[in-house]
Scaffold this active site. Structure first.
Site, PDB file in Angstrom:
ATOM      1  N   CYS A  12       3.076  -0.190   0.764  1.00  0.00           N
ATOM      2  CA  CYS A  12       2.326  -1.310   0.241  1.00  0.00           C
ATOM      3  C   CYS A  12       3.138  -2.078  -0.788  1.00  0.00           C
ATOM      4  CB  CYS A  12       1.028  -0.817  -0.403  1.00  0.00           C
ATOM      5  SG  CYS A  12      -0.002   0.154   0.718  1.00  0.00           S
ATOM      6  N   ARG A  25      -1.556  -4.259   1.531  1.00  0.00           N
ATOM      7  CA  ARG A  25      -1.660  -2.971   2.220  1.00  0.00           C
ATOM      8  C   ARG A  25      -1.001  -2.970   3.591  1.00  0.00           C
ATOM      9  NH1 ARG A  25      -6.965   0.229   4.635  1.00  0.00           N
ATOM     10  NH2 ARG A  25      -5.966   2.275   4.740  1.00  0.00           N
ATOM     11  N   LEU A  26      -0.185  -1.940   3.815  1.00  0.00           N
ATOM     12  CA  LEU A  26       0.273  -1.575   5.157  1.00  0.00           C
ATOM     13  C   LEU A  26      -0.483  -0.301   5.501  1.00  0.00           C
ATOM     14  CD1 LEU A  26       2.203  -1.935   7.582  1.00  0.00           C
ATOM     15  CD2 LEU A  26       3.869  -0.545   6.346  1.00  0.00           C
ATOM     16  N   ILE A  86      -1.575   3.027   6.951  1.00  0.00           N
ATOM     17  CA  ILE A  86      -0.900   4.161   7.584  1.00  0.00           C
ATOM     18  C   ILE A  86      -1.862   5.336   7.777  1.00  0.00           C
ATOM     19  CG2 ILE A  86       0.989   5.827   7.393  1.00  0.00           C
ATOM     20  CD1 ILE A  86       1.982   2.995   7.761  1.00  0.00           C
ATOM     21  N   ASN A 133       1.620   2.561  -3.870  1.00  0.00           N
ATOM     22  CA  ASN A 133       2.592   2.244  -2.823  1.00  0.00           C
ATOM     23  C   ASN A 133       3.257   3.551  -2.417  1.00  0.00           C
ATOM     24  OD1 ASN A 133       4.701   1.251  -1.207  1.00  0.00           O
ATOM     25  ND2 ASN A 133       5.984   0.839  -2.986  1.00  0.00           N
ATOM     26  N   GLY A 134       3.140   3.938  -1.153  1.00  0.00           N
ATOM     27  CA  GLY A 134       3.822   5.141  -0.705  1.00  0.00           C
ATOM     28  C   GLY A 134       2.919   6.111   0.018  1.00  0.00           C
ATOM     29  N   GLU A 135       3.388   7.333   0.141  1.00  0.00           N
ATOM     30  CA  GLU A 135       2.642   8.390   0.812  1.00  0.00           C
ATOM     31  C   GLU A 135       2.718   9.679  -0.005  1.00  0.00           C
ATOM     32  OE1 GLU A 135       0.857   7.757   3.397  1.00  0.00           O
ATOM     33  OE2 GLU A 135       1.711   5.804   3.919  1.00  0.00           O
ATOM     34  N   ILE A 143      21.657   2.307  15.932  1.00  0.00           N
ATOM     35  CA  ILE A 143      22.463   1.088  15.867  1.00  0.00           C
ATOM     36  C   ILE A 143      23.834   1.376  16.470  1.00  0.00           C
ATOM     37  CG2 ILE A 143      23.829  -0.283  14.241  1.00  0.00           C
ATOM     38  CD1 ILE A 143      21.168  -1.466  14.614  1.00  0.00           C
TER      39      ILE A 143
END
Length: 595
Positions: free
Chosen positions: A2, A50-51, A53, A74-76, A289
């Protein structure tokens, strides 16, 4: 994942303040495209992007409020289920399944110190006691999630990224810290707690910020110190514990209510995470990548691991043109000079992953924890050889460059062990730094090595000391900053299982003879992963996640002296990427306000 933005003022926030606050919050829409929330309470603005999850329902939206306490996170939190069970046994009642709500009730139950001690995860959180107007902010132990703040004695403003604070005040209202420019030219990033601006700071990892409005006193203190007591146990037992601890960390970070995948470079760290994740989640997606046609292409190794783990694998091939606008891209993402060009491929692999998943696990942190950088060995060798050099100077003796082995002779005569470390780590040479100090009006005696000195330990071996300095400087301020900004630029949550609390404390309790077993970088980790990873992965030499020189570095050096000086000049000339305005911001869902 977030975006946080907030204000606590000693005066009632006027409509124009709130308008600018909302624009600043929404300058972080890329960090949280799913929802915009706010709490407005007289002198307080608490904003959140907010993202979604865990618990993607509206019940998981923020700010969250219980009693007089409001939070944004923000975070987990990896151990949120265990903490929630403890809190429920103590009588706390939850209204969502979100891991963030654990911080709300945890603070009310245990206070800020009790909460900080119990948390394991990646997080930056703000907790406000609305009754007393006290503000607390805390950041995770490794510094995975960012937190910036401004304080002038009357108003506290905070944000996940500098761009939101710049958007609130306007770039012209923030004064540049010229000593921070010198720091950047030394480290290739600006170390915490400094930023490019004089009154704006980064909250250091493992720290708590506390503002007491009545006294206007703002304090910052650490809540955790890295334990360095060595385990005295047989190596086979340590190898088993390493495997078990990493497997548990990976499993804890696979919790998600949205699609999840893996960033796979083909190196030992990301490969170990991939193999262990594949034992929990079948046919998980992985992303790599490719630098096709160069000696930096790790794709064949990533594909070996993907095949063994049975992942659904995707590869993005970096093209020469993707580095053409590197200066503008870096300044746009980081909002201050940041000299790690590997941010470009990191961004690319995150963008590829975001097409399929919202969360990705990475191998970040493995090099710092388990001794993976070549400069550890070089530093150790130089420090040992210096015992036989009779005459040394703090900066080293001037050796004509035309002499064979001139650089080695110069390094051997550097009497300051911190200066020696800095020279090995790169950065501008002393004479160029002196020229920049004169140009910027910085005192010639200003010690640009203050961040390294803060964590230098003369009582431990050079290799262990080097790991410690990297953990406290390069890891949070370069590696993790790079991954956070580039992953968040595409709204991807990136989790590093090597940097759980249990992994960090275990790694730094290992004897040096285990970490560098048989004199090998990551010797202990390789031994523990034998039988888990393919032998071709274990036998590989270290290869950093750098960018092939397609000619762009030479072009910048021709114009500015070096790549890093080009980044500095961009800021001095006022050519840094401007902060987005409301007209530029595109959120992926309609704005929703929590009033």
């Amino acid at each position: 994942m977030c975006g946080l933005f907030g204000i606590l003022s000693d005066e009632t926030l006027r409509p124009e303040n709130l308008h600018r606050a909302r624009l600043s919050r929404d300058a972080l829409a890329h960090r949280g495209p799913d929802h915009a929330g706010e709490l407005v309470d007289d002198t307080l603005y608490l904003g959140h992007r907010r993202l979604s999850i865990i618990d993607t329902s509206p019940a998981g939206s923020q700010p969250m409020i219980a009693g007089n306490v409001a939070i944004t996170v923000n975070g987990e939190i990896y151990n949120f289920r265990e903490l929630r069970a403890d809190l429920e046994r103590l009588g706390r009642r939850f209204s969502s399944q979100s891991d963030s709500e654990v911080l709300l009730h945890g603070f009310r139950q245990w206070g800020i110190d009790g909460l900080a001690e119990r948390l394991d995860g990646m997080y930056a959180a703000v907790i406000v006691d609305k009754a007393t107007r006290q503000v607390y902010a805390l950041r995770d132990r490794a510094g995975i999630k960012p937190f910036h703040y401004y304080y002038d004695g009357k108003t506290l403003v905070w944000a996940s990224e500098l761009k939101a604070i710049v958007a609130y005040f306007g770039r012209d209202q923030l004064l540049t810290d010229n000593t921070a420019i010198i720091d950047f030219l030394t480290y290739r990033y600006i170390p915490s707690p400094k930023t490019i601006y004089r009154n704006v700071f980064k909250l250091p990892p493992a720290s708590i910020l506390h503002l007491m409005p009545k006294t206007r006193k703002l304090s910052v203190r650490r809540y955790w110190e890295l334990p360095l007591t060595e385990k005295n146990r047989p190596f086979p037992e340590l190898m088993e514990e390493l495997r078990t601890t990493l497997a548990s960390s990976v499993e804890a970070q696979l919790v998600s209510d949205v699609p999840l995948g893996l960033l796979l470079s083909g190196g030992i760290d990301s490969s170990a995470v991939t193999i262990m994740a594949s034992r929990v989640v079948k046919q998980i997606r992985s992303f790599s990548i490719s630098f096709e046609g160069t000696d930096r292409d790790e794709t064949p190794f990533a594909e070996i691991v993907a095949k063994q783990a049975n992942t659904v694998h995707a590869v993005h091939r970096i093209q020469q043109g993707e580095m053409d606008d590197v200066v503008n891209r870096l300044t746009g993402w980081f909002d201050e000079p940041f000299g790690d060009s590997s941010a470009i491929p990191t961004y690319r692999v995150c963008a590829v992953a975001r097409r399929s998943v919202t969360v990705a696990l990475s191998g970040d942190g493995g090099d710092e924890l388990f001794g993976g950088y070549r400069w550890y060995q070089r530093y150790d060798r130089l420090r040992r050889l210096q015992q036989f050099v009779p005459v040394k100077q703090a900066e080293g003796r001037k050796i004509p460059a035309s002499l064979p082995g001139a650089r080695m002779m110069h390094l051997l005569t550097v009497g300051d062990p911190v200066r020696l470390w800095a020279l090995l780590r790169g950065g501008l040479k002393t004479q160029k730094l002196l020229a920049w100090k004169a140009k910027l009006g910085v005192d010639r005696e200003y010690d640009d090595l203050w961040a390294y000195r803060r964590h230098f330990r003369p009582d431990i071996s050079p290799r262990q000391c080097a790991r410690l300095m990297d953990f406290h400087t390069y890891l949070p301020d370069d590696v993790l900053t790079k991954v956070d900004r580039t992953s968040m630029a595409v709204s991807l949550e990136c989790r590093p299982p090597f940097l759980s609390r249990s992994m960090i404390e275990f790694a730094f309790s290992l004897p040096e003879s285990f970490v560098f077993m048989c004199g090998d970088l990551k010797g202990g980790l390789k031994a523990a992963m034998r039988g888990v990873l393919p032998e071709s992965i274990l036998a590989r030499g270290k290869q950093g996640f750098g960018v092939p020189d397609f000619g762009w570095k030479k072009q910048l050096a021709t114009r500015h002296g070096s790549f890093n000086e080009a980044l500095v000049q961009t800021f001095l000339d006022g050519r840094a990427i401007p902060v987005k305005t409301s007209a530029d911001i595109r959120a992926s869902s309609p704005l929703q306000e929590n009033l």
